[in-house]
Design a protein around this motif. Structure first.
Motif, PDB file in Angstrom:
ATOM      1  N   ILE A  92       0.876  -1.166   0.000  1.00 22.69           N
ATOM      2  CA  ILE A  92       0.000   0.000   0.000  1.00 22.69           C
ATOM      3  C   ILE A  92       0.918   1.221   0.000  1.00 22.69           C
ATOM      4  CG2 ILE A  92      -1.818   1.241   1.234  1.00 22.69           C
ATOM      5  CD1 ILE A  92      -2.456  -1.461   2.630  1.00 22.69           C
ATOM      6  N   PHE A  93       0.861   2.001  -1.083  1.00 20.34           N
ATOM      7  CA  PHE A  93       1.789   3.126  -1.232  1.00 20.34           C
ATOM      8  C   PHE A  93       1.274   4.380  -0.523  1.00 20.34           C
ATOM      9  CE2 PHE A  93       2.764   0.305  -4.742  1.00 20.34           C
ATOM     10  CZ  PHE A  93       4.140   0.296  -4.742  1.00 20.34           C
ATOM     11  N   GLN A  94       2.162   5.372  -0.410  1.00 22.23           N
ATOM     12  CA  GLN A  94       1.860   6.606   0.319  1.00 22.23           C
ATOM     13  C   GLN A  94       0.704   7.378  -0.289  1.00 22.23           C
ATOM     14  OE1 GLN A  94       5.093   9.201   1.391  1.00 22.23           O
ATOM     15  NE2 GLN A  94       6.571   7.545   1.469  1.00 22.23           N
ATOM     16  N   ASP A  95       0.784   7.638  -1.593  1.00 20.33           N
ATOM     17  CA  ASP A  95      -0.189   8.518  -2.235  1.00 20.33           C
ATOM     18  C   ASP A  95      -1.016   7.734  -3.250  1.00 20.33           C
ATOM     19  OD1 ASP A  95      -1.660  10.534  -3.310  1.00 20.33           O
ATOM     20  OD2 ASP A  95       0.021  11.667  -4.149  1.00 20.33           O
ATOM     21  N   PRO A  96      -2.259   7.407  -2.932  1.00 13.68           N
ATOM     22  CA  PRO A  96      -3.081   6.616  -3.855  1.00 13.68           C
ATOM     23  C   PRO A  96      -3.362   7.324  -5.176  1.00 13.68           C
ATOM     24  CG  PRO A  96      -4.429   7.486  -2.059  1.00 13.68           C
ATOM     25  CD  PRO A  96      -2.995   7.758  -1.711  1.00 13.68           C
ATOM     26  N   MET A  97      -3.338   8.659  -5.182  1.00 14.78           N
ATOM     27  CA  MET A  97      -3.648   9.403  -6.411  1.00 14.78           C
ATOM     28  C   MET A  97      -2.591   9.142  -7.484  1.00 14.78           C
ATOM     29  SD  MET A  97      -6.093  11.179  -7.531  1.00 14.78           S
ATOM     30  CE  MET A  97      -6.403  11.879  -9.138  1.00 14.78           C
ATOM     31  N   THR A  98      -1.345   8.958  -7.078  1.00 14.78           N
ATOM     32  CA  THR A  98      -0.284   8.683  -8.044  1.00 14.78           C
ATOM     33  C   THR A  98      -0.108   7.192  -8.294  1.00 14.78           C
ATOM     34  OG1 THR A  98       1.366   8.737  -6.261  1.00 14.78           O
ATOM     35  CG2 THR A  98       0.981  10.791  -7.455  1.00 14.78           C
ATOM     36  N   SER A  99      -0.755   6.367  -7.484  1.00 11.30           N
ATOM     37  CA  SER A  99      -0.639   4.920  -7.639  1.00 11.30           C
ATOM     38  C   SER A  99      -1.773   4.325  -8.452  1.00 11.30           C
ATOM     39  CB  SER A  99      -0.603   4.244  -6.258  1.00 11.30           C
ATOM     40  OG  SER A  99       0.454   4.751  -5.479  1.00 11.30           O
ATOM     41  N   LEU A 100      -2.927   5.003  -8.482  1.00 15.46           N
ATOM     42  CA  LEU A 100      -4.079   4.525  -9.236  1.00 15.46           C
ATOM     43  C   LEU A 100      -4.131   5.231 -10.591  1.00 15.46           C
ATOM     44  CD1 LEU A 100      -6.718   4.626  -6.354  1.00 15.46           C
ATOM     45  CD2 LEU A 100      -5.586   2.594  -7.256  1.00 15.46           C
ATOM     46  N   ASN A 101      -4.313   4.479 -11.650  1.00 11.93           N
ATOM     47  CA  ASN A 101      -4.368   5.044 -12.995  1.00 11.93           C
ATOM     48  C   ASN A 101      -5.644   5.871 -13.160  1.00 11.93           C
ATOM     49  OD1 ASN A 101      -4.499   5.548 -15.778  1.00 11.93           O
ATOM     50  ND2 ASN A 101      -3.464   3.612 -16.257  1.00 11.93           N
ATOM     51  N   PRO A 102      -5.535   7.193 -13.383  1.00  7.93           N
ATOM     52  CA  PRO A 102      -6.723   8.052 -13.427  1.00  7.93           C
ATOM     53  C   PRO A 102      -7.597   7.868 -14.670  1.00  7.93           C
ATOM     54  CG  PRO A 102      -4.774   9.325 -13.976  1.00  7.93           C
ATOM     55  CD  PRO A 102      -4.293   7.967 -13.563  1.00  7.93           C
ATOM     56  N   VAL A 103      -7.076   7.196 -15.702  1.00  9.26           N
ATOM     57  CA  VAL A 103      -7.866   7.019 -16.929  1.00  9.26           C
ATOM     58  C   VAL A 103      -8.467   5.621 -17.024  1.00  9.26           C
ATOM     59  CG1 VAL A 103      -6.539   8.744 -18.187  1.00  9.26           C
ATOM     60  CG2 VAL A 103      -5.842   6.342 -18.300  1.00  9.26           C
ATOM     61  N   MET A 104      -8.340   4.857 -15.941  1.00  9.42           N
ATOM     62  CA  MET A 104      -8.942   3.528 -15.903  1.00  9.42           C
ATOM     63  C   MET A 104      -9.990   3.463 -14.803  1.00  9.42           C
ATOM     64  SD  MET A 104      -5.624   1.040 -16.427  1.00  9.42           S
ATOM     65  CE  MET A 104      -6.553  -0.439 -16.110  1.00  9.42           C
ATOM     66  N   ILE A 106     -12.188   1.845 -11.815  1.00  9.33           N
ATOM     67  CA  ILE A 106     -11.773   0.984 -10.718  1.00  9.33           C
ATOM     68  C   ILE A 106     -11.940  -0.489 -11.086  1.00  9.33           C
ATOM     69  CG2 ILE A 106     -12.234   0.342  -8.319  1.00  9.33           C
ATOM     70  CD1 ILE A 106     -10.911   3.118  -8.737  1.00  9.33           C
ATOM     71  N   GLU A 107     -13.039  -0.802 -11.736  1.00  8.48           N
ATOM     72  CA  GLU A 107     -13.322  -2.181 -12.146  1.00  8.48           C
ATOM     73  C   GLU A 107     -12.203  -2.757 -13.005  1.00  8.48           C
ATOM     74  OE1 GLU A 107     -17.055  -4.615 -14.176  1.00  8.48           O
ATOM     75  OE2 GLU A 107     -16.722  -2.509 -14.696  1.00  8.48           O
ATOM     76  N   LYS A 108     -11.705  -1.950 -13.949  1.00  5.35           N
ATOM     77  CA  LYS A 108     -10.644  -2.426 -14.839  1.00  5.35           C
ATOM     78  C   LYS A 108      -9.316  -2.577 -14.103  1.00  5.35           C
ATOM     79  CE  LYS A 108      -8.646  -1.806 -19.424  1.00  5.35           C
ATOM     80  NZ  LYS A 108      -8.530  -0.974 -20.636  1.00  5.35           N
ATOM     81  N   LEU A 109      -9.046  -1.694 -13.143  1.00  8.62           N
ATOM     82  CA  LEU A 109      -7.826  -1.806 -12.340  1.00  8.62           C
ATOM     83  C   LEU A 109      -7.778  -3.152 -11.629  1.00  8.62           C
ATOM     84  CD1 LEU A 109      -7.615   1.747 -10.704  1.00  8.62           C
ATOM     85  CD2 LEU A 109      -5.962   0.773 -12.291  1.00  8.62           C
ATOM     86  N   PHE A 110      -8.912  -3.535 -11.046  1.00 10.83           N
ATOM     87  CA  PHE A 110      -8.984  -4.809 -10.330  1.00 10.83           C
ATOM     88  C   PHE A 110      -8.894  -5.991 -11.293  1.00 10.83           C
ATOM     89  CE2 PHE A 110     -10.309  -2.163  -6.876  1.00 10.83           C
ATOM     90  CZ  PHE A 110     -10.052  -2.890  -5.722  1.00 10.83           C
ATOM     91  N   TYR A 111      -9.570  -5.868 -12.447  1.00 10.53           N
ATOM     92  CA  TYR A 111      -9.558  -6.962 -13.408  1.00 10.53           C
ATOM     93  C   TYR A 111      -8.141  -7.226 -13.922  1.00 10.53           C
ATOM     94  CZ  TYR A 111     -10.407  -9.630 -17.673  1.00 10.53           C
ATOM     95  OH  TYR A 111     -10.363 -10.583 -18.661  1.00 10.53           O
ATOM     96  N   GLU A 112      -7.404  -6.159 -14.249  1.00 11.48           N
ATOM     97  CA  GLU A 112      -6.040  -6.331 -14.753  1.00 11.48           C
ATOM     98  C   GLU A 112      -5.126  -6.926 -13.681  1.00 11.48           C
ATOM     99  OE1 GLU A 112      -4.222  -3.102 -16.736  1.00 11.48           O
ATOM    100  OE2 GLU A 112      -5.561  -3.257 -18.468  1.00 11.48           O
ATOM    101  N   THR A 113      -5.338  -6.507 -12.427  1.00  8.37           N
ATOM    102  CA  THR A 113      -4.543  -7.056 -11.319  1.00  8.37           C
ATOM    103  C   THR A 113      -4.790  -8.555 -11.173  1.00  8.37           C
ATOM    104  OG1 THR A 113      -4.613  -4.948 -10.132  1.00  8.37           O
ATOM    105  CG2 THR A 113      -4.097  -6.915  -8.842  1.00  8.37           C
TER     106      THR A 113
END
Length: 319
Positions: A92-104, A106-113
């Motif tokens: 779990i990184f410090q800043d979620p805003m820079t760790s989460l892809n803003p153009v994807m 949430i559903e796709k982030l989890f699916y790719e993971t």
């Protein structure tokens, strides 16, 4: 042993030579245990956490041993490390805003993971697991259709926690998980992390500047200074019976609410230059108890009252 780092060295290669960010560290973690890693900025806390996953620049030098469930990590190839990251060790990184892809979404982030580690998984199965883990962290499953920038800071951090837990890792590294959040949300996130750690029966390394945060969560606390672990103790022992001079001064520098003692205390001087650290003790230039030998020779690690201390003040106890 569930997790063991032994004589671990992580050096950054620069034009001026190597920066000894983590220098000969040894640390054991039991199954289900939470270990707090505290210290000033630049002491090597985040380098240690990221170094375990080998996500530092490719020129970084590693030496020593890191084992999780008896599997050695230091010599693994990049392809094999990809199978470890997320699946066995989550972060779990410090800043979620820079760790989460803003153009994807949430559903796709989890699916790719999930797809990365479980290629056979279908979108429907991934959606169900995503919904389940989002509910665990207090987010309505319907919001998986949204983007990360549509969430508040606290909610983004909850998404990061859910993204880490969806693969059921056995060890989670939480690197300053509440740094960018206000005090109320910080308390909520730390409570959530503690509850999820128990529910998922996972171990955790909690990296933080905040001694108050680790006081209630950590079973064991390691104090880092200048690339070394200078004290390792049970949480209660560290707060009520600190041994190392740096630990004592660090605790004294916490603002006091006692009306009769409102003086703000601080530690004199600056941390050492890790590209050219002192020959002896790394804390020698700032220590009020220094002796001549402290300047000449690196102190040994001594066991004192169930604590481990890297200090010459306790060398006679060992003898």
């Amino acid at each position: 042993m569930f997790f063991e780092a032994k004589n671990l060295k992580i050096y950054y290669k620069t034009k001026k030579g190597f920066v000894k960010a983590v220098d000969n560290i040894s640390l054991n973690i039991e199954k289900g245990q939470t270990v707090g890693l505290v210290g000033e900025s630049g002491c090597g806390k985040s380098t240690f956490g990221q170094g375990l996953l080998k996500i530092l620049p490719p020129t970084t030098y590693y030496d020593g041993s890191v084992k999780i469930e008896n599997q050695e990590l230091i010599n693994l190839t990049e392809d094999k490390m990809r199978k470890i990251r997320g699946k066995k060790i989550g972060m779990i990184f410090q800043d979620p805003m820079t760790s989460l892809n803003p153009v994807m979404k949430i559903e796709k982030l989890f699916y790719e993971t999930l797809k990365t580690h479980e290629p056979e998984i279908t979108k429907e199965e991934a959606r169900k697991r995503t919904a389940k883990v989002l509910e665990k962290v207090g987010i309505e499953p319907e919001r998986m259709k949204e983007y990360s920038f549509q969430f508040s800071g606290g909610m983004r951090q909850r998404v990061m926690i859910a993204l880490t837990l969806v693969l059921n890792p056995i060890l989670v590294i939480a690197d300053e998980p509440t740094t960018s959040l206000d005090v109320i949300v910080q308390a909520q996130i730390m409570k959530l992390l503690n509850e999820l750690r128990k529910e998922y029966d996972m171990s955790m390394i909690l990296i933080t500047h905040d001694l108050g945060v680790v006081a209630e969560m950590a079973d064991k606390i390691c104090v880092m200074y200048g690339g070394h672990i200078v004290e390792e103790a049970k949480s209660e022992d560290l707060y009520y019976k600190p041994k190392h001079p740096y630990t004592k001064l660090l605790l004294q520098s916490i603002p006091n609410t006692n009306i009769n003692d409102l003086d703000l205390k601080y530690i004199y001087g600056s941390p050492p230059d890790l590209s050219n650290p002192p020959i002896g003790c790394r804390f020698v230039d700032r220590c009020p108890y220094k002796k001549e030998i402290c300047k000449l020779k690196e102190p040994p690690v001594v066991e004192v009252d169930e604590s481990k201390v890297k200090c010459w003040l306790y060398s006679e106890v060992k003898q």
